[in-house]
Each structure stands twice: as structure tokens, then as C-alpha cells.
Design an enzyme around this catalytic site. Structure first.
Site, short mmCIF file in Angstrom:
data_model
loop_
_atom_site.label_atom_id
_atom_site.label_comp_id
_atom_site.label_asym_id
_atom_site.label_seq_id
_atom_site.Cartn_x
_atom_site.Cartn_y
_atom_site.Cartn_z
N ASP A 68 21.71 -41.58 -61.51
CA ASP A 68 20.93 -40.35 -61.57
C ASP A 68 21.80 -39.11 -61.65
O ASP A 68 21.43 -38.10 -62.25
CB ASP A 68 20.01 -40.26 -60.35
CG ASP A 68 18.78 -41.16 -60.49
OD1 ASP A 68 18.56 -41.69 -61.60
OD2 ASP A 68 18.06 -41.34 -59.49
N ARG A 153 27.35 -25.29 -37.75
CA ARG A 153 26.64 -24.19 -37.10
C ARG A 153 25.22 -24.11 -37.65
O ARG A 153 25.00 -24.35 -38.84
CB ARG A 153 27.35 -22.86 -37.38
CG ARG A 153 28.80 -22.83 -36.92
CD ARG A 153 28.91 -22.40 -35.49
NE ARG A 153 30.30 -22.22 -35.08
CZ ARG A 153 30.66 -21.63 -33.96
NH1 ARG A 153 29.75 -21.16 -33.14
NH2 ARG A 153 31.94 -21.53 -33.64
N TYR A 185 16.63 -35.41 -52.69
CA TYR A 185 17.03 -34.96 -51.35
C TYR A 185 15.81 -34.53 -50.52
O TYR A 185 15.72 -34.79 -49.32
CB TYR A 185 18.03 -33.81 -51.49
CG TYR A 185 18.78 -33.41 -50.23
CD1 TYR A 185 18.60 -34.08 -49.02
CD2 TYR A 185 19.67 -32.34 -50.27
CE1 TYR A 185 19.29 -33.68 -47.89
CE2 TYR A 185 20.37 -31.95 -49.14
CZ TYR A 185 20.17 -32.62 -47.95
OH TYR A 185 20.86 -32.24 -46.83
N SER A 186 14.85 -33.89 -51.16
CA SER A 186 13.66 -33.42 -50.46
C SER A 186 12.94 -34.56 -49.76
O SER A 186 12.47 -34.42 -48.62
CB SER A 186 12.71 -32.72 -51.45
OG SER A 186 11.52 -32.33 -50.81
N LEU A 187 12.86 -35.72 -50.41
CA LEU A 187 12.21 -36.88 -49.81
C LEU A 187 12.95 -37.32 -48.56
O LEU A 187 12.34 -37.62 -47.53
CB LEU A 187 12.16 -38.02 -50.83
CG LEU A 187 11.57 -39.35 -50.35
CD1 LEU A 187 10.09 -39.18 -50.01
CD2 LEU A 187 11.76 -40.43 -51.39
N GLN A 243 25.41 -30.55 -58.75
CA GLN A 243 26.42 -30.38 -59.80
C GLN A 243 27.27 -29.13 -59.61
O GLN A 243 28.49 -29.19 -59.70
CB GLN A 243 25.74 -30.33 -61.18
CG GLN A 243 24.85 -31.51 -61.49
CD GLN A 243 25.63 -32.80 -61.68
OE1 GLN A 243 26.67 -32.83 -62.35
NE2 GLN A 243 25.13 -33.88 -61.11
#
Length: 292
Positions: A68, A153, A185-187, A243
Site C-alpha cells: 500500500d 510529550r 491509520y484512522s482505523l 510519504q
């Protein structure tokens, strides 16, 4: 479609085993193959060797061989030339690169015989500001990630929809994703799964240090603005599709909206989105029977 570009991730295709198979099959079916100089030199038969940028402008379609990440890299170049792309999965999950190794011959026969459709996916246009000064502009197919830098942080960010305050998030950062990026990434951060042909924007906090925090969805026509807290004394990062990365500081703002362009995806099989989802995620590529 007869003139086809091939972009290969050499780390995924050792000795260009599958690249040779794909290029040879295209030529066998009467097609024309365009490849970057370095990749073309690895083949035992002749293909047209060009600079990679020329491939996008001269090909009718582009095949990318890899995972991907490879697909995202190719997509970010292909959209500027308005050329459609198809991914052949040489990675592990391969949600975007949906053609598996066993399906290569059938997929190529469909493409060379014009038995395919084109599906357009929305992209996200991103502008990074330091006060009123534009620091960077970029385009994403999957997501824009605002995250803390090297130091562990808590990063405080404020979100706005059409310049109206929505929520403040202390935590590791925030993800602004397209429907295509909802399974990326959201999942992993707890965001919703969204059908990729919808026109919406998803906002997902990353490890929020707050009890009631939830992801939310807004219309694609909205402007999403994320502001790094002015009192934040450390650097943070804005990453586009995994990227490109840009360093930001306290007071910087990141504006994300639907881009005027889109990525064109070649579809050679009428695969149901939820069937792909079950195969790729729930069963991690294992075979299964459809339930009635």
C-alpha cells in the site's frame, strides 16, 4: 488499454520476479510496456525505458507492484497526469493493492481487453500556516497526520470546522482522513470504517488523554483546521500519506479540505467493499464463504 506503465518496489519484488511476469504477459497480449530505466534494465526482454515522470504522461494506465505504501507513492504522481492506476499486492495486507499474485493473469487480460471500470477517489488538499505565512502545501489520498515529535510529550491541538471551534484534544495527535484512508491509520486509532466512494472527511484523535473524546465525520465541503497549541514548546510533525513530513511548532495551523483533483483507480472485478474488508482485515487474507 494497450500502453501500460509499470512501477515496481524492488524491495518487495526480489529479482523482479513478478515484474517480469507482468511485463511479459502484457507484451504477449499485444500491449506496450513503459518502465523506468533502472527497472527496465533488470528484464531479459525489451520494454520502453523512460524517466518515471514520462511514464505517467504517456501511459494509458499504470500498474504498481508492491504494498500500500508503493500504491500511495504512485497515486501521488499519477493524479497530476490524470492517469488511472492498479495495484498488485506484493506486501502483506494490501488493501489498496487489491490484485493478488494469483489473479495477475486474469487482471491483465481484463485490462488489455478493456474489461474494466474507473473509480474516482477523493483526495485531501493540505496547507500548513505559520500565522498567515504558508509553510507548505500538499495532497493526500489517505490521510494527514498531526502528531507529537520525538519527545514523548502530550500534544494539545484544537480543531475547527469552517473556522468554528469543534473540540480540543490533548494526546498524541490527530488524523484527518479521506474515506479511502478510513481503513488505514484512522482505523487503528479507533476511527470509523467508511465506504471509499463517499464524500466526507474523518477526524480521529490519536490516544487522546481525555475520557469523552470521540472521532467525528464532517461533509467533504467543510474546511477542517487543526491548530497546535501556542504554548506547546516542542516540535510536532505533519505527515502526508506517510510519504512527506513537515515540522510544525506551537501556533501553527493545518487546513485540510477536499482537493479539486482525484485519484482514478482501475477496477477489474466487481468486488464488494465489505467482502474485501472481511478478507483483508477480519480474516487477514484467509479464504471464507459468503454468508447468505
Amino acid at each position: 488499454m494497450k500502453t501500460i506503465g509499470i512501477i515496481t518496489n524492488s524491495d518487495k519484488d526480489i529479482n523482479f520476479e513478478f515484474t517480469k511476469l507482468v511485463a511479459g504477459k502484457i507484451i504477449e497480449l499485444g500491449g506496450r510496456v513503459l518502465m523506468p530505466h533502472a527497472s527496465a534494465s533488470k528484464l531479459e526482454f525489451n520494454v520502453e525505458a523512460l524517466d518515471e515522470t514520462e511514464i505517467y504522461s504517456k501511459a494509458e494506465g499504470v500498474l504498481c507492484l508492491g504494498g500500500d505504501g508503493t500504491y500511495l507513492k504512485v497515486a501521488r504522481n499519477a493524479y497530476t497526469a490524470n492517469v488511472p492506476i492498479l495495484g498488485i499486492n506484493l506486501g502483506t495486507l494490501g488493501f489498496l493493492t487489491e490484485i493478488e499474485k494469483s489473479d495477475i493473469d486474469a487482471a491483465l487480460e481484463s485490462i488489455l481487453n478493456d474489461r474494466y471500470t474507473i473509480e474516482e477517489r477523493m483526495m485531501l488538499e493540505t496547507v500548513i500556516y505559520s500565522k498567515s505565512e504558508v509553510i507548505a502545501k500538499d495532497i493526500a489520498l489517505n490521510d494527514v497526520v498531526i502528531s507529537r515529535g520525538e519527545l514523548s510529550r502530550i500534544l494539545h491541538v484544537k480543531t475547527y470546522i469552517n473556522n468554528v471551534f469543534a473540540e480540543s484534544y490533548p494526546g498524541d495527535g490527530i488524523i484527518v482522513s479521506s474515506p479511502t484512508g478510513s481503513t488505514a491509520y484512522s482505523l487503528s486509532a479507533g476511527g470509523p470504517i467508511v465506504e471509499p466512494d463517499l464524500d466526507i472527511i474523518i477526524v480521529t484523535p490519536i490516544c487522546p488523554h481525555i475520557l469523552y473524546s470521540r472521532p467525528f465525520i464532517t461533509a467533504a465541503e467543510r474546511l477542517v483546521k487543526v491548530v497546535v497549541d501556542e504554548n506547546y514548546q516542542h516540535s510536532a510533525m505533519v505527515t502526508i500519506d506517510g510519504q512527506n513530513g513537515y515540522e510544525v511548532k506551537g501556533g501553527y495551523s493545518i487546513e485540510v479540505k477536499k482537493a479539486p483533483c482525484s485519484v482514478k483507480m482501475i477496477k477489474v472485478a466487481n468486488k464488494n467493499f465489505f467482502k474485501i474488508l472481511r478478507s483483508k482485515f477480519y480474516m487477514r487474507g484467509e479464504t471464507f464463504k459468503d454468508e447468505i
